[in-house]
Motif scaffolding. Structure first.
Motif, PDB file in Angstrom:
ATOM      1  N   THR A 197       4.087  -6.975   3.454  1.00 22.75           N
ATOM      2  CA  THR A 197       3.354  -5.873   4.048  1.00 22.75           C
ATOM      3  C   THR A 197       3.546  -4.489   4.470  1.00 22.75           C
ATOM      4  OG1 THR A 197       4.854  -7.242   5.779  1.00 22.75           O
ATOM      5  CG2 THR A 197       1.885  -7.918   4.916  1.00 22.75           C
ATOM      6  N   ASP A 198       5.008  -3.975   5.195  1.00 25.45           N
ATOM      7  CA  ASP A 198       5.299  -2.962   5.267  1.00 25.45           C
ATOM      8  C   ASP A 198       5.068  -2.358   3.919  1.00 25.45           C
ATOM      9  OD1 ASP A 198       6.050  -4.067   7.686  1.00 25.45           O
ATOM     10  OD2 ASP A 198       7.933  -4.273   7.279  1.00 25.45           O
TER      11      ASP A 198
ATOM     12  N   THR B 136       1.455  -1.579   3.074  1.00 26.30           N
ATOM     13  CA  THR B 136       1.673  -0.614   4.118  1.00 26.30           C
ATOM     14  C   THR B 136       1.300   0.616   3.725  1.00 26.30           C
ATOM     15  OG1 THR B 136       1.176  -2.358   6.175  1.00 26.30           O
ATOM     16  CG2 THR B 136       1.259  -0.165   6.978  1.00 26.30           C
ATOM     17  N   THR B 137       2.684   1.328   3.787  1.00 24.44           N
ATOM     18  CA  THR B 137       3.247   2.498   3.045  1.00 24.44           C
ATOM     19  C   THR B 137       2.612   3.180   1.815  1.00 24.44           C
ATOM     20  OG1 THR B 137       5.572   1.639   4.485  1.00 24.44           O
ATOM     21  CG2 THR B 137       5.365   3.126   2.869  1.00 24.44           C
TER      22      THR B 137
ATOM     23  N   GLY C 206      -0.381   2.652   1.004  1.00 28.89           N
ATOM     24  CA  GLY C 206      -1.851   2.451   1.419  1.00 28.89           C
ATOM     25  C   GLY C 206      -1.957   3.842   2.339  1.00 28.89           C
ATOM     26  N   GLN C 207      -0.760   3.982   2.624  1.00 28.66           N
ATOM     27  CA  GLN C 207      -1.195   5.383   3.899  1.00 28.66           C
ATOM     28  C   GLN C 207      -0.617   6.468   3.064  1.00 28.66           C
ATOM     29  OE1 GLN C 207       1.593   4.373   7.088  1.00 28.66           O
ATOM     30  NE2 GLN C 207       0.199   2.819   8.263  1.00 28.66           N
TER      31      GLN C 207
END
Length: 83
Positions: free
Chosen positions: A75-76, A79-80, A82-83
């Motif tokens: 998930t990290d 998330t990274t 996707g940002q």
């Protein structure tokens, strides 16, 4: 039998070395299906989805499937990315 559909474009994005623990995640899946005749709870957490003419997939809650550490790494990374 082919699952590909010729009625639209195919978009594929690959990112080499995206997730350093990818082999560990894959090993969890491979271990769960190593013995095809062995029944256990991790073999039956998959949900079959089929929408004719659109897609077919098996899905599961990653948080239930992978241990806490591997799930956090996944998930990290997502998330990274996707940002």
């Amino acid at each position: 039998m082919s699952l590909a559909h010729a009625d639209g474009p195919t978009h594929i994005l690959t990112s080499p070395n995206f997730l350093p623990c990818a082999a560990e995640l894959r090993a969890v899946f491979d271990d769960a299906f190593a013995e095809p005749r062995q029944a256990h709870p991790m073999r039956f957490v998959w949900d079959y989805w089929h929408v004719p003419g659109q897609y077919t997939l098996h899905r599961t809650m990653a948080s239930d499937y992978f241990d806490e550490d591997l799930f956090a790494k996944l998930t990290d990374a997502l998330t990274t990315f996707g940002q």
